[in-house]
Enzyme design. Structure first.
Site, mmCIF file in Angstrom:
data_model
loop_
_atom_site.group_PDB
_atom_site.id
_atom_site.type_symbol
_atom_site.label_atom_id
_atom_site.label_comp_id
_atom_site.label_asym_id
_atom_site.label_seq_id
_atom_site.Cartn_x
_atom_site.Cartn_y
_atom_site.Cartn_z
ATOM 1 N N HIS A 1 0.684 -1.167 0.003
ATOM 2 C CA HIS A 1 -0.068 0.074 -0.096
ATOM 3 C C HIS A 1 0.815 1.290 -0.169
ATOM 4 C CE1 HIS A 1 -3.062 2.810 1.175
ATOM 5 N NE2 HIS A 1 -3.955 1.968 0.791
ATOM 6 N N ASP B 1 -8.225 -5.241 -0.405
ATOM 7 C CA ASP B 1 -8.464 -6.153 -1.572
ATOM 8 C C ASP B 1 -8.259 -7.562 -1.660
ATOM 9 O OD1 ASP B 1 -9.530 -3.870 -3.124
ATOM 10 O OD2 ASP B 1 -7.552 -3.245 -3.442
HETATM 11 N N1 COA Z 1 4.449 -7.612 -4.278
HETATM 12 C C1 COA Z 1 5.500 -7.637 -4.509
HETATM 13 N N2 COA Z 1 6.419 -6.590 -4.205
HETATM 14 C C2 COA Z 1 5.798 -5.364 -3.797
HETATM 15 C C3 COA Z 1 4.441 -5.410 -3.688
HETATM 16 C C4 COA Z 1 3.629 -6.457 -4.064
HETATM 17 N N3 COA Z 1 2.328 -6.530 -4.084
HETATM 18 N N4 COA Z 1 4.161 -4.265 -3.348
HETATM 19 C C5 COA Z 1 5.154 -3.476 -3.053
HETATM 20 N N5 COA Z 1 6.255 -4.245 -3.477
HETATM 21 C C6 COA Z 1 7.604 -4.040 -3.410
HETATM 22 C C7 COA Z 1 8.159 -3.242 -4.940
HETATM 23 O O1 COA Z 1 8.384 -4.139 -5.756
HETATM 24 C C8 COA Z 1 9.099 -2.315 -4.150
HETATM 25 O O2 COA Z 1 10.377 -3.145 -3.903
HETATM 26 P P1 COA Z 1 11.691 -2.476 -4.442
HETATM 27 O O3 COA Z 1 11.834 -1.516 -3.463
HETATM 28 O O4 COA Z 1 12.583 -3.739 -4.208
HETATM 29 O O5 COA Z 1 11.778 -2.121 -5.857
HETATM 30 C C9 COA Z 1 8.823 -2.076 -2.741
HETATM 31 O O6 COA Z 1 7.994 -3.040 -2.328
HETATM 32 C C10 COA Z 1 8.046 -0.885 -2.740
HETATM 33 O O7 COA Z 1 6.980 -0.836 -3.450
HETATM 34 P P2 COA Z 1 6.359 0.602 -4.485
HETATM 35 O O8 COA Z 1 5.789 -0.182 -5.513
HETATM 36 O O9 COA Z 1 7.381 1.524 -4.429
HETATM 37 O O10 COA Z 1 5.148 1.100 -3.557
HETATM 38 P P3 COA Z 1 4.078 2.032 -3.729
HETATM 39 O O11 COA Z 1 3.784 2.745 -2.702
HETATM 40 O O12 COA Z 1 4.580 2.692 -5.083
HETATM 41 O O13 COA Z 1 3.089 0.974 -4.406
HETATM 42 C C11 COA Z 1 1.264 -0.283 -4.674
HETATM 43 C C12 COA Z 1 1.962 0.717 -3.609
HETATM 44 C C13 COA Z 1 -0.295 -0.688 -3.851
HETATM 45 C C14 COA Z 1 0.964 0.358 -6.021
HETATM 46 C C15 COA Z 1 1.958 -1.601 -4.406
HETATM 47 O O14 COA Z 1 2.117 -2.301 -3.403
HETATM 48 C C16 COA Z 1 1.336 -2.743 -5.519
HETATM 49 O O15 COA Z 1 1.417 -2.880 -6.768
HETATM 50 N N6 COA Z 1 0.486 -3.549 -4.894
HETATM 51 C C17 COA Z 1 -0.351 -4.616 -5.544
HETATM 52 C C18 COA Z 1 -1.486 -3.961 -6.340
HETATM 53 C C19 COA Z 1 -2.592 -3.799 -5.204
HETATM 54 O O16 COA Z 1 -2.945 -4.689 -4.239
HETATM 55 N N7 COA Z 1 -3.222 -2.502 -5.128
HETATM 56 C C20 COA Z 1 -4.273 -2.216 -4.175
HETATM 57 C C21 COA Z 1 -3.961 -1.241 -3.339
HETATM 58 S S1 COA Z 1 -4.926 -0.715 -2.052
#
Ligand code: COA
Length: 374
Positions: free
Chosen positions: A260, A311
């Site tokens: 998140h 979710d």
């Molecule tokens: N699965 C695997 N790795 C994950 C992850 C997931 N669901 N969510 C975050 N990470 C990892 C990223 O790869 C990143 O790793 P790195 O630093 O080695 O590159 C690190 O955690 C930070 O993630 P980041 O994408 O920068 O966080 P964010 O705040 O930009 O993204 C989300 C948040 C929600 C977009 C992201 O967690 C995600 O894509 N989740 C899956 C989709 C989802 O469930 N969305 C609903 C949100 S309520």
């Protein structure tokens, strides 16, 4: 002015809000000051919808009036039913919701009036009609007759009735109500910010909600509850779960329903929804997805320290309730219309055009007449 780029507006505070407060440091979420968990325990979804829109919980007279208005506005125009009938059967229901709200804007007699009073009336009409539009499409695409809304039923009961022709037992309706309460509002998430951005040009509420629905569809936002179900269907049985998740992590896949932007040590909505997921699984006598859920969660926390978001439990809960997977995010829509509407009205009340800057990195200045073939 600083040239530093904050991609994804990470960590940027862009405005004030009174609608909800997300407190990642203590894993807590309040709507207008009330803890979401308390609202789940003591309120029905209609009361929470009223709270979000009107800033306070209703007394019994206010609630009765609100519920009557919601019920009186459920019916769609003949034209909208016809448009839904003509839509391609393979359309994603999120696109159906987006189009339906847009058409409601064409038909609404107050579209160009963005006063607080008119916006409140329009918000209520969108809130009442969208479930009817979605349920109509749910029936039509599988060759079934549309079931018209029934005024004797609550918001949640009516949605089940319009989709399936019957209302399930009260524990299932309560679990659905809880999911709607938890989905109703979450501060400046991407779809809400989209709605506020559209509003900031003084555009209308139907347009802002249409845009918000498009934003919510994406798998990094609301679309994640559908992706969770696709993942669980791929895993199929608990004995496959450990191998599947270890493989996903080895391949550096994004595991849907985890992580998140704001909560980094757990989503405050998950424990409540997890509890109701368990209740639904027990009633349906099907623990398969619960077992898969627990195995994947354990590995994600142990190996990546990434926690589930709301979710993750809603996906399998809606599946067990009998909804098609592509209806999970539309269910999110029918709830979040309340939060979007509150933010749209808040934006109108203290508006400033939202217009960030970008650092240009394209071609250097060029002249058309310098092209040698001209
Ligand atoms: N699965 C695997 N790795 C994950 C992850 C997931 N669901 N969510 C975050 N990470 C990892 C990223 O790869 C990143 O790793 P790195 O630093 O080695 O590159 C690190 O955690 C930070 O993630 P980041 O994408 O920068 O966080 P964010 O705040 O930009 O993204 C989300 C948040 C929600 C977009 C992201 O967690 C995600 O894509 N989740 C899956 C989709 C989802 O469930 N969305 C609903 C949100 S309520």
């Amino acid at each position: 002015m600083s040239d530093e780029i904050k991609k994804g507006l990470l960590g940027i505070v862009v405005d004030e809000t009174e609608v909800s407060k997300v407190m990642p440091e203590i894993n807590s979420l309040t709507y207008r000051g009330y803890a979401a968990q308390d609202l789940c325990e003591y309120c029905r979804f209609e009361e929470v919808a009223y709270l979000i829109l009107n800033k306070d919980l209703p007394n019994s007279i206010q609630l009765k009036k609100f519920e009557k208005e919601e019920k009186d506005n459920r019916e769609l125009s003949k034209n909208l039913y016809q448009v839904i009938k003509n839509m391609p059967k393979k359309s994603h229901p999120m696109d159906v919701a987006r189009t339906a709200v847009s058409i409601m804007g064409l038909e609404d007699k107050e579209t160009s009036n963005s006063s607080l009073e008119a916006n409140m009336r329009k918000a209520l009409r969108i809130f009442s009609k969208t479930p009817t539009a979605l349920a109509a499409f749910y029936r039509i695409r599988s060759g079934k007759k549309i079931i018209k809304p029934k005024k004797s039923l609550s918001f949640s009961e009516n949605f089940f009735y319009m989709c399936f022709g019957k209302v399930p037992q009260k524990e299932i309706v309560k679990a659905f109500d809880v999911s709607l309460i938890l989905y109703a509002e979450h501060s400046f998430n991407v779809s809400t910010f989209t709605a506020r951005t559209i509003t900031s040009s003084l555009s209308d509420i139907h347009g802002a909600i249409t845009g918000a629905i498009a934003s919510l569809k994406g798998p990094l936002h609301g679309g994640a509850n559908e992706e969770v179900m696709h993942m669980m269907n791929k895993i199929k049985k608990p004995s496959n779960a450990l191998k599947w998740i270890n493989n996903a992590l080895k391949n550096k896949d994004v595991v849907m329903g985890f992580g998140h932007r704001v909560y980094k040590s757990g989503d405050s909505r998950v424990p409540t929804m997890r509890e109701y997921f368990g209740k639904v699984a027990k009633i349906k006598k099907d623990k398969t997805f619960e077992k898969i859920y627990d195995i994947v969660e354990k590995v994600m926390i142990k190996k990546k320290n990434i926690h589930p978001n709301v979710d993750y439990p809603t996906g399998p809960t809606y599946h067990l309730m009998g909804f098609d997977t592509d209806f999970f995010t539309p269910i999110f829509v029918i709830s979040r219309i309340t939060g979007w509407s509150a933010h749209i009205m808040e934006q109108h009340a203290a508006n400033k055009l939202i217009r960030p800057l970008a650092k240009y990195k394209g071609n250097k200045h060029r002249k058309v007449m310098e092209l040698n073939y001209r």
